[in-house]
Design a protein around this motif. Structure first.
Motif, PDB file in Angstrom:
ATOM      1  N   ASP A  38       0.840  -1.198   0.000  1.00 12.50           N
ATOM      2  CA  ASP A  38       0.000   0.000   0.000  1.00 12.50           C
ATOM      3  C   ASP A  38       0.876   1.248   0.000  1.00 12.50           C
ATOM      4  OD1 ASP A  38      -2.367   1.440   0.112  1.00 12.50           O
ATOM      5  OD2 ASP A  38      -2.294   1.578   2.293  1.00 12.50           O
ATOM      6  N   HIS A  42       1.278   4.183  -2.957  1.00 13.08           N
ATOM      7  CA  HIS A  42       1.022   5.613  -2.749  1.00 13.08           C
ATOM      8  C   HIS A  42       2.206   6.461  -3.211  1.00 13.08           C
ATOM      9  CE1 HIS A  42      -2.391   4.509  -0.217  1.00 13.08           C
ATOM     10  NE2 HIS A  42      -2.745   5.771  -0.225  1.00 13.08           N
ATOM     11  N   ALA A  91       3.962   2.052  12.594  1.00 15.35           N
ATOM     12  CA  ALA A  91       4.000   3.510  12.704  1.00 15.35           C
ATOM     13  C   ALA A  91       4.931   4.095  11.642  1.00 15.35           C
ATOM     14  CB  ALA A  91       4.439   3.924  14.095  1.00 15.35           C
ATOM     15  N   ILE A  93       5.515   2.907   8.634  1.00 14.46           N
ATOM     16  CA  ILE A  93       4.772   2.920   7.367  1.00 14.46           C
ATOM     17  C   ILE A  93       3.815   4.106   7.346  1.00 14.46           C
ATOM     18  CG2 ILE A  93       3.014   1.689   6.029  1.00 14.46           C
ATOM     19  CD1 ILE A  93       4.288  -0.915   6.888  1.00 14.46           C
ATOM     20  N   GLY A  94       3.100   4.280   8.472  1.00  9.89           N
ATOM     21  CA  GLY A  94       2.098   5.342   8.544  1.00  9.89           C
ATOM     22  C   GLY A  94       2.686   6.738   8.575  1.00  9.89           C
ATOM     23  N   LEU A  95       3.989   6.849   8.853  1.00 11.21           N
ATOM     24  CA  LEU A  95       4.624   8.164   8.803  1.00 11.21           C
ATOM     25  C   LEU A  95       5.143   8.473   7.402  1.00 11.21           C
ATOM     26  CD1 LEU A  95       6.786   8.381  12.056  1.00 11.21           C
ATOM     27  CD2 LEU A  95       4.841   9.801  11.435  1.00 11.21           C
ATOM     28  N   VAL A  96       5.692   7.462   6.729  1.00 12.31           N
ATOM     29  CA  VAL A  96       6.424   7.727   5.487  1.00 12.31           C
ATOM     30  C   VAL A  96       5.489   7.900   4.295  1.00 12.31           C
ATOM     31  CG1 VAL A  96       8.047   6.774   3.830  1.00 12.31           C
ATOM     32  CG2 VAL A  96       8.536   6.636   6.268  1.00 12.31           C
ATOM     33  N   PHE A  97       4.550   6.937   4.105  1.00 10.51           N
ATOM     34  CA  PHE A  97       3.822   7.030   2.838  1.00 10.51           C
ATOM     35  C   PHE A  97       2.873   8.231   2.774  1.00 10.51           C
ATOM     36  CE2 PHE A  97       0.297   4.452   4.643  1.00 10.51           C
ATOM     37  CZ  PHE A  97      -0.780   5.074   4.065  1.00 10.51           C
ATOM     38  N   PRO A  98       2.233   8.631   3.900  1.00 14.88           N
ATOM     39  CA  PRO A  98       1.411   9.841   3.764  1.00 14.88           C
ATOM     40  C   PRO A  98       2.247  11.069   3.407  1.00 14.88           C
ATOM     41  CG  PRO A  98       0.830   8.653   5.748  1.00 14.88           C
ATOM     42  CD  PRO A  98       2.095   8.048   5.236  1.00 14.88           C
ATOM     43  N   ALA A  99       3.480  11.142   3.935  1.00 18.85           N
ATOM     44  CA  ALA A  99       4.323  12.291   3.614  1.00 18.85           C
ATOM     45  C   ALA A  99       4.632  12.312   2.121  1.00 18.85           C
ATOM     46  CB  ALA A  99       5.604  12.245   4.435  1.00 18.85           C
ATOM     47  N   PHE A 101       2.947  10.777  -0.295  1.00 22.72           N
ATOM     48  CA  PHE A 101       1.712  11.007  -1.034  1.00 22.72           C
ATOM     49  C   PHE A 101       1.317  12.484  -0.954  1.00 22.72           C
ATOM     50  CE2 PHE A 101      -2.929  10.664  -1.746  1.00 22.72           C
ATOM     51  CZ  PHE A 101      -2.898  10.015  -2.958  1.00 22.72           C
ATOM     52  N   ALA A 102       1.550  13.101   0.222  1.00 16.08           N
ATOM     53  CA  ALA A 102       1.223  14.514   0.396  1.00 16.08           C
ATOM     54  C   ALA A 102       2.052  15.367  -0.557  1.00 16.08           C
ATOM     55  CB  ALA A 102       1.471  14.929   1.844  1.00 16.08           C
ATOM     56  N   LEU A 103       3.340  15.033  -0.709  1.00 11.95           N
ATOM     57  CA  LEU A 103       4.174  15.738  -1.684  1.00 11.95           C
ATOM     58  C   LEU A 103       3.551  15.647  -3.070  1.00 11.95           C
ATOM     59  CD1 LEU A 103       7.892  14.824  -0.905  1.00 11.95           C
ATOM     60  CD2 LEU A 103       6.794  17.056  -0.744  1.00 11.95           C
ATOM     61  N   VAL A 105       0.373  15.083  -3.847  1.00 13.72           N
ATOM     62  CA  VAL A 105      -0.880  15.834  -3.942  1.00 13.72           C
ATOM     63  C   VAL A 105      -0.593  17.324  -4.101  1.00 13.72           C
ATOM     64  CG1 VAL A 105      -2.964  16.504  -2.705  1.00 13.72           C
ATOM     65  CG2 VAL A 105      -2.217  14.144  -2.661  1.00 13.72           C
ATOM     66  N   ILE A 209      -4.998   4.812  -5.089  1.00 12.53           N
ATOM     67  CA  ILE A 209      -5.454   4.238  -3.829  1.00 12.53           C
ATOM     68  C   ILE A 209      -6.094   2.876  -4.031  1.00 12.53           C
ATOM     69  CG2 ILE A 209      -6.952   4.642  -1.857  1.00 12.53           C
ATOM     70  CD1 ILE A 209      -6.390   7.721  -2.970  1.00 12.53           C
TER      71      ILE A 209
ATOM     72  N   SER B  41      -1.623   1.120  14.634  1.00 15.15           N
ATOM     73  CA  SER B  41      -1.858   2.474  14.134  1.00 15.15           C
ATOM     74  C   SER B  41      -2.468   2.468  12.733  1.00 15.15           C
ATOM     75  CB  SER B  41      -0.563   3.271  14.134  1.00 15.15           C
ATOM     76  OG  SER B  41       0.484   2.513  13.608  1.00 15.15           O
ATOM     77  N   LEU B  42      -2.183   1.428  11.930  1.00 18.52           N
ATOM     78  CA  LEU B  42      -2.710   1.451  10.566  1.00 18.52           C
ATOM     79  C   LEU B  42      -4.179   1.058  10.518  1.00 18.52           C
ATOM     80  CD1 LEU B  42       0.418   0.178   8.716  1.00 18.52           C
ATOM     81  CD2 LEU B  42      -0.524   2.458   8.707  1.00 18.52           C
ATOM     82  N   LEU B 209      -5.036  10.953   4.317  1.00 20.16           N
ATOM     83  CA  LEU B 209      -3.844  11.322   5.083  1.00 20.16           C
ATOM     84  C   LEU B 209      -4.120  11.415   6.580  1.00 20.16           C
ATOM     85  CD1 LEU B 209      -2.547  13.919   2.529  1.00 20.16           C
ATOM     86  CD2 LEU B 209      -1.652  11.652   2.941  1.00 20.16           C
ATOM     87  N   ILE B 215      -0.537   9.052  14.125  1.00 25.35           N
ATOM     88  CA  ILE B 215       0.772   8.452  14.392  1.00 25.35           C
ATOM     89  C   ILE B 215       1.819   9.489  14.794  1.00 25.35           C
ATOM     90  CG2 ILE B 215       2.653   7.136  13.382  1.00 25.35           C
ATOM     91  CD1 ILE B 215       0.684   5.685  11.694  1.00 25.35           C
ATOM     92  N   PRO B 259      -2.423  17.445   2.939  1.00 26.61           N
ATOM     93  CA  PRO B 259      -0.996  17.278   2.627  1.00 26.61           C
ATOM     94  C   PRO B 259      -0.085  18.125   3.498  1.00 26.61           C
ATOM     95  CG  PRO B 259      -2.260  17.506   0.612  1.00 26.61           C
ATOM     96  CD  PRO B 259      -3.212  17.743   1.744  1.00 26.61           C
TER      97      PRO B 259
END
Lengths: 311, 418
Positions: A38, A42, A91, A93-99, A101-103, A105, A209, B41-42, B209, B215, B259
């Motif tokens: 996932d 992303h 945690a 995973i949940g920190l890296v991929f949203p960052a 993906f945010a870049l 977006v 997604i 967390s996920l 997001l 997290i 974002p």
């Protein structure tokens, strides 16, 4: 009008993409890497944006290079965060991929006019537009997306076929694999790079997604139905094709997103697999009970044979 | 809450945005801490994606677009998804990650189909949909803020009331189950809290997001504190700062909020991991470097003192004798010189008076440590502590150290070695 017609092109491309995803998804699910898949899918988005900004192109080869680079960045960042011992892998995973993906977006938001992709296409994909972009091979018009999907599927099949033994051993017994020199970590990393390449192609069809719907859901459903790796791969690919064909028909019938409908069909298949697996478990429980009762009643006789211990 | 808006010297919308982000930051920070500590967390990621079909169904059923109605739909869908994940994780053959992935992907697919169907069937355009996907702080109105604060209050009260059970189940699930605590209830409560946090953040950060807000504050807070209650408080605080700064920055720049908040959140967490005192990567690296340099200095000092205390020696020869590289020796020499323990003249090293005294002290410390290893058990210490090797007398007490030294002197084998 491309070869196979519009509808045929969409269904065949969807099937090719779904097959590629399901093939790799089986490995991800068995290794407990579903959510890494996932994350990688992303991180394709910033790769596409970065390639466009640097090279001003959306040619498949360059986009794949860019996306694979970001996938490697994503995987290595997650591994680094986990290796500090300060952050657990979930945690990380949940920190890296949203960052990442945010870049992506923000990039889409900023350069959306030049880029010809918008936020909608990252969610819904552009599979309906596939037949409009055609190329000629030996005088026959075919959709470019279909050719790219076929090439990537062949790449995935070649990888899985060539490294079948390595994948099997590093998946089911990483400790033994490490001792005998099979480097489970590197096999996992190469797998994730391939996932990112597949995700680029899937991105064009089903969006960033919903890639996970094709990666994880068919494989998880297949996992419920079989214990054999090859059977699992075949079932997962089969579910992928069903999702592509039935999903397209259903989407056209109710006028909804094709990509979303493919995910819904895959989910339905998963629910079916869950029901079958549940029924099977109940039956095997009953067999065990019957066997035990028989053994108690007639101590001289052996219990009925059969794979009652199957899980 | 009007007095609150009047209090701040800012335009009305900006205050609304800041307040909404504040509620989100506190809720997600506190609730996310529990999820991160439970390594779930996920699950929050899946729940956030699953809110989408709930919003679509609420819109289809009621035809209303106000946030209260849509929130009810989101809560129901998110709760169903949380329950499904808990149920699927108990299925044999399916690992936790696959269960989360299936629910996330499945729910999001259903959501996308419903939303496109709404548009296609002419029931209305999907305007406002993107704000639930990527967050749009500027669209927030007063009732949203009130709702957010109400949900925040519910979540915080629940956490305070359930602290003891949640703490026990978070840190030792097996023991809690054996001790008869309601483990399943605690799991359901944690999931319900996640649902609340996600719903608060949906408009602000968006479904995709949202997971960052759960997290990042928790990971950052964990680097500074070791106890649960301070961690919850600090995480709430960090969440508030991340949320408010991200929301304000995105409003000012006119870009989607999600974002910006995601980037600020990840950056905060990574900075904390790098720089936290006593734990962070940079701190640990510096600590290890200092320890290594101290060790090198002592080793070199003992070697110089052992060979020829008074005569000057060439660094190359020292390196050869010690089996170390010349670079290693020169580094150690620099440190010795700076401490005034050695002088280098014409590229030859001589220990100063202070250097020889320091070497003597180091040798005694080494002997004392080997005496502790060999005879320490005979001291009969009242507790099971392990003394500090660098300061044995200090951690054992002078009396014990003296007894240890006597034992070592009386040991014939030890005397022979010396």
């Amino acid at each position: 009008m491309p070869l196979f017609g519009d509808a045929g092109t969409i269904m065949i491309t969807g099937g090719l993409v779904a097959s590629a995803c399901a093939l790799l998804g089986v490995m991800l699910v068995l290794r407990g890497l579903s959510l890494m898949g996932d994350a990688v899918s992303h991180s394709v988005l910033p790769g596409i944006i970065a390639v466009f900004l640097v090279a001003q192109t959306r040619a498949p080869v360059w986009v794949i290079v860019g996306a694979a680079t970001f996938a490697v960045v994503c995987v290595l960042s997650i591994e680094w965060l986990t290796s500090t011992g300060l952050v657990r892998s979930d945690a990380a995973i949940g920190l890296v991929f949203p960052a990442l993906f945010a870049l992506g977006v923000l990039g889409v938001h900023r350069f959306t006019a030049d880029l010809h992709i918008d936020l909608d296409s990252t969610i819904y994909g552009e599979i309906a537009f596939l037949p409009f972009r055609v190329m000629e091979i030996a005088g026959v018009e075919v959709a470019r997306g279909m050719v790219v999907a076929a090439v990537v599927l062949l790449l995935d099949i070649a990888f899985v076929a060539i490294f079948w033994k390595e994948l099997k051993i590093t998946t089911f017994d990483p400790g033994f694999a490490a001792v005998t020199g099979f480097a489970p970590r590197w096999v996992g990393r190469i797998l994730l790079v391939l996932v990112s390449i597949t995700a680029v192609v899937a991105f064009e069809s089903v969006g960033a997604i919903l890639v996970i719907a094709l990666l994880i859901v068919p494989a998880a459903a297949a996992r419920l139905l079989t214990r054999r790796l090859l059977t699992m791969v075949l079932i997962a690919v089969g579910i992928g094709w069903v999702a592509a064909i039935v999903g397209y028909q259903a989407a056209v019938a109710v006028d909804a997103s094709i990509a979303g409908m493919m995910g819904v069909v895959a989910l339905t298949a998963f629910a079916g697999a869950l029901a079958v697996a549940g029924a099977r478990r109940v039956r095997s429980h009953r067999q065990v009970t019957v066997a035990a009762a028989t053994a108690i009643r007639q101590p001289g006789e052996t219990a009925p044979r059969g794979d009652t211990h199957r899980r | 809450m009007n007095w609150l808006y009047d209090l701040l010297p800012l335009p009305g919308t900006t205050v609304l945005v800041a307040l909404g982000a504040l509620a989100l930051g506190i809720t997600a920070g506190v609730v996310g801490s529990l999820a991160v500590l439970q390594q779930r967390s996920l699950v929050g990621d899946a729940i956030a994606h699953a809110a989408l079909p709930g919003i679509a169904v609420a819109f289809i059923v009621s035809g209303a677009r106000d946030s209260a109605t849509l929130t009810i739909g989101a809560v129901i869908a998110a709760a169903v998804a949380a329950a499904l994940i808990l149920r699927l994780q108990r299925t044999p053959r399916l690992r936790a990650d696959a269960a989360i992935g299936v629910v996330l992907a499945g729910a999001f697919s259903v959501g996308v189909v419903l939303l496109t169907w709404i548009t296609g069937s002419g029931r209305g355009d999907q305007a406002g949909l993107e704000s639930y996907l990527f967050g749009q702080a500027s669209g927030i109105v007063e009732s949203d803020v009130t709702l957010s604060f109400t949900l925040m209050a519910i979540a915080l009260i629940a956490v305070i009331v359930l602290t003891r059970i949640l703490r026990a189940v978070t840190f030792d699930r097996t023991f809690s189950a054996a001790a008869g605590l309601p483990v399943r209830f605690a799991e359901a409560a944690s999931a319900a809290l996640l649902v609340i946090a996600v719903v608060v953040g949906l408009r602000m950060v968006g479904a995709i997001l949202m997971v960052v807000m759960l997290i990042a504050p928790a990971v950052a807070a964990r680097q500074f504190v070791t106890r649960l209650s301070p961690m919850l408080a600090l995480s709430g605080l960090i969440g508030a700062v991340v949320g408010v700064s991200g929301a304000l920055a995105s409003s000012a720049a006119g870009v989607p909020t999600g974002p910006v908040i995601a980037l600020i959140g990840t950056a905060t967490a990574v900075l904390a991991v790098l720089l936290a005192p006593h734990r962070g990567v940079a701190w640990t690296a510096r600590h290890r470097m200092r320890a290594r340099s101290r060790l090198r200095r002592t080793e070199l000092l003992l070697a110089l003192d052992h060979a020829q205390p008074a005569a000057p020696r060439m660094p190359d020869a020292v390196a050869g004798d010690m089996g170390r590289s010349v670079r290693w020796v020169r580094r150690g020499l620099g440190s010795l010189q700076r401490a005034g323990l050695a002088v280098v003249a014409n590229d030859a090293v001589t220990l100063t008076e202070a250097g020889r005294r320091e070497a003597q002290r180091a040798r005694e410390a080494v002997l004392a440590w080997s005496a502790w290893i060999e005879h320490g058990w005979r001291l009969g210490l009242p507790d099971a502590r392990e003394p500090n090797p660098l300061d044995l007398a200090g951690s054992l007490g002078d009396e014990m150290a003296a007894r240890l030294a006597r034992m070592a002197r009386e040991d014939p084998a030890h005397a022979a070695v010396r």
